[in-house]
Design an enzyme around this catalytic site. Sequence first.
Site, PDB file in Angstrom:
ATOM      1  N   THR A   1      37.143  18.992  37.661  1.00  0.00           N
ATOM      2  CA  THR A   1      35.794  19.006  36.548  1.00  0.00           C
ATOM      3  C   THR A   1      36.036  19.810  35.143  1.00  0.00           C
ATOM      4  O   THR A   1      35.743  19.354  34.124  1.00  0.00           O
ATOM      5  CB  THR A   1      33.883  18.824  37.070  1.00  0.00           C
ATOM      6  OG1 THR A   1      34.132  18.238  37.949  1.00  0.00           O
ATOM      7  CG2 THR A   1      33.209  18.962  36.158  1.00  0.00           C
ATOM      8  N   VAL A   2      36.174  21.203  35.662  1.00  0.00           N
ATOM      9  CA  VAL A   2      36.278  21.807  34.634  1.00  0.00           C
ATOM     10  C   VAL A   2      37.959  22.620  34.439  1.00  0.00           C
ATOM     11  O   VAL A   2      37.505  22.460  32.884  1.00  0.00           O
ATOM     12  CB  VAL A   2      36.270  23.672  35.234  1.00  0.00           C
ATOM     13  CG1 VAL A   2      35.995  24.313  35.130  1.00  0.00           C
ATOM     14  CG2 VAL A   2      34.226  23.752  35.944  1.00  0.00           C
TER      15      VAL A   2
ATOM     16  N   LYS B   1      32.795  32.358  41.729  1.00  0.00           N
ATOM     17  CA  LYS B   1      32.100  33.265  42.197  1.00  0.00           C
ATOM     18  C   LYS B   1      32.036  33.478  43.418  1.00  0.00           C
ATOM     19  O   LYS B   1      31.934  34.787  44.481  1.00  0.00           O
ATOM     20  CB  LYS B   1      30.708  32.670  42.291  1.00  0.00           C
ATOM     21  CG  LYS B   1      30.152  31.459  42.754  1.00  0.00           C
ATOM     22  CD  LYS B   1      29.150  31.101  42.672  1.00  0.00           C
ATOM     23  CE  LYS B   1      29.532  28.891  43.378  1.00  0.00           C
ATOM     24  NZ  LYS B   1      29.742  28.234  42.422  1.00  0.00           N
TER      25      LYS B   1
ATOM     26  N   VAL C   1      29.217  33.329  36.835  1.00  0.00           N
ATOM     27  CA  VAL C   1      28.243  34.184  36.980  1.00  0.00           C
ATOM     28  C   VAL C   1      27.438  32.783  35.891  1.00  0.00           C
ATOM     29  O   VAL C   1      27.782  33.711  34.943  1.00  0.00           O
ATOM     30  CB  VAL C   1      27.927  35.031  36.752  1.00  0.00           C
ATOM     31  CG1 VAL C   1      25.737  35.108  37.060  1.00  0.00           C
ATOM     32  CG2 VAL C   1      28.647  35.736  38.248  1.00  0.00           C
TER      33      VAL C   1
ATOM     34  N   GLY D   1      27.508  30.325  34.247  1.00  0.00           N
ATOM     35  CA  GLY D   1      27.723  29.272  33.343  1.00  0.00           C
ATOM     36  C   GLY D   1      28.685  30.172  31.713  1.00  0.00           C
ATOM     37  O   GLY D   1      29.429  30.867  32.135  1.00  0.00           O
TER      38      GLY D   1
ATOM     39  N   GLY E   1      23.847  14.439  38.569  1.00  0.00           N
ATOM     40  CA  GLY E   1      25.054  15.203  39.202  1.00  0.00           C
ATOM     41  C   GLY E   1      24.256  16.379  38.652  1.00  0.00           C
ATOM     42  O   GLY E   1      25.263  17.800  38.576  1.00  0.00           O
TER      43      GLY E   1
ATOM     44  N   GLU F   1      25.279  18.601  44.240  1.00  0.00           N
ATOM     45  CA  GLU F   1      26.242  18.146  45.133  1.00  0.00           C
ATOM     46  C   GLU F   1      25.640  17.314  46.073  1.00  0.00           C
ATOM     47  O   GLU F   1      24.539  17.380  46.674  1.00  0.00           O
ATOM     48  CB  GLU F   1      27.150  19.163  45.573  1.00  0.00           C
ATOM     49  CG  GLU F   1      28.017  20.467  44.285  1.00  0.00           C
ATOM     50  CD  GLU F   1      28.576  21.167  44.308  1.00  0.00           C
ATOM     51  OE1 GLU F   1      29.133  20.999  45.724  1.00  0.00           O
ATOM     52  OE2 GLU F   1      29.083  22.110  43.615  1.00  0.00           O
TER      53      GLU F   1
ATOM     54  N   ASP G   1      24.240  30.646  47.086  1.00  0.00           N
ATOM     55  CA  ASP G   1      25.241  30.750  45.652  1.00  0.00           C
ATOM     56  C   ASP G   1      25.006  31.392  44.559  1.00  0.00           C
ATOM     57  O   ASP G   1      25.167  32.456  44.425  1.00  0.00           O
ATOM     58  CB  ASP G   1      25.448  29.359  45.067  1.00  0.00           C
ATOM     59  CG  ASP G   1      26.262  29.104  43.394  1.00  0.00           C
ATOM     60  OD1 ASP G   1      27.172  28.368  43.921  1.00  0.00           O
ATOM     61  OD2 ASP G   1      24.899  29.699  42.683  1.00  0.00           O
TER      62      ASP G   1
ATOM     63  N   LYS H   1      26.289  35.061  43.325  1.00  0.00           N
ATOM     64  CA  LYS H   1      26.284  35.294  42.441  1.00  0.00           C
ATOM     65  C   LYS H   1      25.814  37.087  41.828  1.00  0.00           C
ATOM     66  O   LYS H   1      26.032  38.066  40.732  1.00  0.00           O
ATOM     67  CB  LYS H   1      25.760  34.412  41.113  1.00  0.00           C
ATOM     68  CG  LYS H   1      26.607  33.519  41.100  1.00  0.00           C
ATOM     69  CD  LYS H   1      25.463  32.382  40.242  1.00  0.00           C
ATOM     70  CE  LYS H   1      26.120  31.022  40.584  1.00  0.00           C
ATOM     71  NZ  LYS H   1      25.701  29.799  39.983  1.00  0.00           N
TER      72      LYS H   1
HETATM   73  N1  NAP Z   1      32.081  22.263  37.516  1.00  0.00           N
HETATM   74  C1  NAP Z   1      30.804  23.482  37.407  1.00  0.00           C
HETATM   75  O1  NAP Z   1      30.298  22.967  36.824  1.00  0.00           O
HETATM   76  C2  NAP Z   1      31.240  24.231  37.426  1.00  0.00           C
HETATM   77  C3  NAP Z   1      30.782  25.379  37.095  1.00  0.00           C
HETATM   78  C4  NAP Z   1      30.524  26.800  37.570  1.00  0.00           C
HETATM   79  C5  NAP Z   1      31.376  27.681  37.974  1.00  0.00           C
HETATM   80  N2  NAP Z   1      32.391  25.844  38.431  1.00  0.00           N
HETATM   81  C6  NAP Z   1      33.497  26.458  39.582  1.00  0.00           C
HETATM   82  O2  NAP Z   1      34.563  26.248  38.400  1.00  0.00           O
HETATM   83  C7  NAP Z   1      35.741  25.795  39.983  1.00  0.00           C
HETATM   84  C8  NAP Z   1      36.185  24.466  39.702  1.00  0.00           C
HETATM   85  O3  NAP Z   1      34.964  23.181  39.792  1.00  0.00           O
HETATM   86  P1  NAP Z   1      35.216  22.005  39.768  1.00  0.00           P
HETATM   87  O4  NAP Z   1      33.840  21.726  39.808  1.00  0.00           O
HETATM   88  O5  NAP Z   1      35.826  21.501  38.674  1.00  0.00           O
HETATM   89  O6  NAP Z   1      36.171  21.158  41.597  1.00  0.00           O
HETATM   90  P2  NAP Z   1      37.154  20.083  41.224  1.00  0.00           P
HETATM   91  O7  NAP Z   1      36.377  19.351  40.443  1.00  0.00           O
HETATM   92  O8  NAP Z   1      36.380  19.850  42.845  1.00  0.00           O
HETATM   93  O9  NAP Z   1      38.042  20.643  40.865  1.00  0.00           O
HETATM   94  C9  NAP Z   1      39.316  20.910  41.466  1.00  0.00           C
HETATM   95  C10 NAP Z   1      40.656  21.083  41.060  1.00  0.00           C
HETATM   96  O10 NAP Z   1      41.321  21.729  42.492  1.00  0.00           O
HETATM   97  C11 NAP Z   1      42.328  21.014  42.842  1.00  0.00           C
HETATM   98  N3  NAP Z   1      42.874  21.789  43.968  1.00  0.00           N
HETATM   99  C12 NAP Z   1      41.973  21.565  45.243  1.00  0.00           C
HETATM  100  N4  NAP Z   1      42.625  22.210  46.328  1.00  0.00           N
HETATM  101  C13 NAP Z   1      43.792  22.373  45.586  1.00  0.00           C
HETATM  102  C14 NAP Z   1      45.452  22.829  46.369  1.00  0.00           C
HETATM  103  N5  NAP Z   1      44.684  23.445  47.554  1.00  0.00           N
HETATM  104  N6  NAP Z   1      45.869  23.115  46.207  1.00  0.00           N
HETATM  105  C15 NAP Z   1      45.762  23.045  44.758  1.00  0.00           C
HETATM  106  N7  NAP Z   1      45.498  22.395  43.817  1.00  0.00           N
HETATM  107  C16 NAP Z   1      43.988  21.618  44.662  1.00  0.00           C
HETATM  108  C17 NAP Z   1      42.044  19.229  43.067  1.00  0.00           C
HETATM  109  O11 NAP Z   1      42.885  18.906  42.940  1.00  0.00           O
HETATM  110  P3  NAP Z   1      42.914  17.068  42.730  1.00  0.00           P
HETATM  111  O12 NAP Z   1      42.763  16.531  41.392  1.00  0.00           O
HETATM  112  O13 NAP Z   1      44.245  16.822  43.024  1.00  0.00           O
HETATM  113  O14 NAP Z   1      42.532  16.847  43.718  1.00  0.00           O
HETATM  114  C18 NAP Z   1      41.442  19.669  41.820  1.00  0.00           C
HETATM  115  O15 NAP Z   1      42.062  19.216  40.325  1.00  0.00           O
HETATM  116  C19 NAP Z   1      34.932  26.468  41.746  1.00  0.00           C
HETATM  117  O16 NAP Z   1      34.833  27.383  41.483  1.00  0.00           O
HETATM  118  C20 NAP Z   1      33.557  25.990  40.963  1.00  0.00           C
HETATM  119  O17 NAP Z   1      32.512  26.994  41.608  1.00  0.00           O
HETATM  120  C21 NAP Z   1      32.239  24.500  38.441  1.00  0.00           C
END
Ligand code: NAP
Length: 407
Positions: A14-15, A90, A117, A119, A172, A175, A186, A190
Amino acid sequence: MGEPVRIGLLGRGTVGGAFHDLVNERADAVEEAAGRRPEIVGVMRRSEGDFDRILDDSEVVVELIGGTDPARNYVLRALGAGRHVVTANKQLIAQFGDELFAAAREGGVQLRFEAAVAGVVPVIRVIQESLAATEITKVFGIVNGTTNFILTEMASTGAEYADALRRAQDLGYAEADPSDDVGGADAAAKMAILARLAFGTSVELADVAYDGITEIKPDDIAYAKELGLSLKLLGVAERRDGGISVRVFPCFLYSHHPLAPVEGPFNAVMVEAPAITEITMSGPGAGGVETASAVLGDVVSIVSGKAPVHAARRELEIVRDINSAFYLHLEVADRPGVLASVADVLGRNEVSVRSVVQRGLGNDARLVMVMHEGPESRFFSALDEIATLEFLRAQPRAIRVIEEEWV
Ligand SMILES: NC(=O)c1ccc[n+]([C@@H]2O[C@H](COP(=O)([O-])OP(=O)(O)OC[C@H]3O[C@@H](n4cnc5c(N)ncnc54)[C@H](OP(=O)(O)O)[C@@H]3O)[C@@H](O)[C@H]2O)c1
């Protein structure tokens, strides 16, 4: 203009996906601001990419995998190899901050984590840079958008907690497994990060006392509305009695409080210090594009700035028995003497009452009270005693109240 900034991207979910697009879209603007053009030189996800190769090719590693394993190992290796690191993770910073900051210092590189923290709300940059010369006394706010959405939904529709959670999931904002958000963990991670930066002391996750919102009932919100109060899940980190207190708890606010109007999946953080009185920052707490823009902002800071200092400068004690005001909801038998008995218990424990409403008749009789601020230990010993009173029809419900009235 200088050489391109070579970025290795770990995670393209996603990010990470939004970050990849943003780097392409905003490359000109970054070049203008920082003097160098960002360029992604390698991507790693579960199914593609080679970490060693990415490390060789990059000067900044952006970690957007999430979780602590293997993210911690990758980040430590990147810092050890002299690469700057940006992360939105975080849990990684809250659990392994000391180790990671030490690795960054030893490697002579920057570790930035603005997106970890609140966003896109630039609270870390403000604490570490704008307020670096200020003695911060308190940092507090709404740092979890999922719970704020659920509480807003309960207040506006009268929905039960479970129904409001389902709606958050459908939209959305929550989770499939929401336990870290709704249980308060969570927000606790933070707040551990914010407390460390604001007070320059080492704060472990275990130092943060936290409660979530799973036990909140719609009638608590409805009755409190009559008393002019609205409910938020607050994180509070403050100096107390020569030490600090860091906590997360559901809490009622009076309507003039700057955080009272923050609704839906938004975050807002307030910082207090004698020199600045107080500032409030608010904005979207999550979302791919929003978070990616905070991550790219960190890359700009790395290219154009000096590393902020994350080292613990002092050891401050964690203070646990602090002063709070409480809301108390009692389902009671409808008969004379009930209010007097409750008042007697509160009086003997030196808890003073600010307001009372009596509602309902017969099997629906209730006492809803708001206390003045006092030591939590006294309130909780009164609560234990009240729970044993024979005229109670259900377990008492207590929720903290921020007593300050803002005008
Ligand atoms: N989503 C939000 O709104 C948000 C907001 C603030 C902070 N965050 C933080 O941003 C970070 C990413 O979140 P996200 O929502 O983008 O997560 P996500 O959508 O689950 O994406 C995770 C990515 O990491 C890859 N990955 C997972 N395990 C792996 C491994 N063992 N080796 C290599 N690559 C691996 C996945 O690969 P595949 O593509 O192959 O599955 C995917 O591309 C997290 O720390 C989260 O707390 C997210």
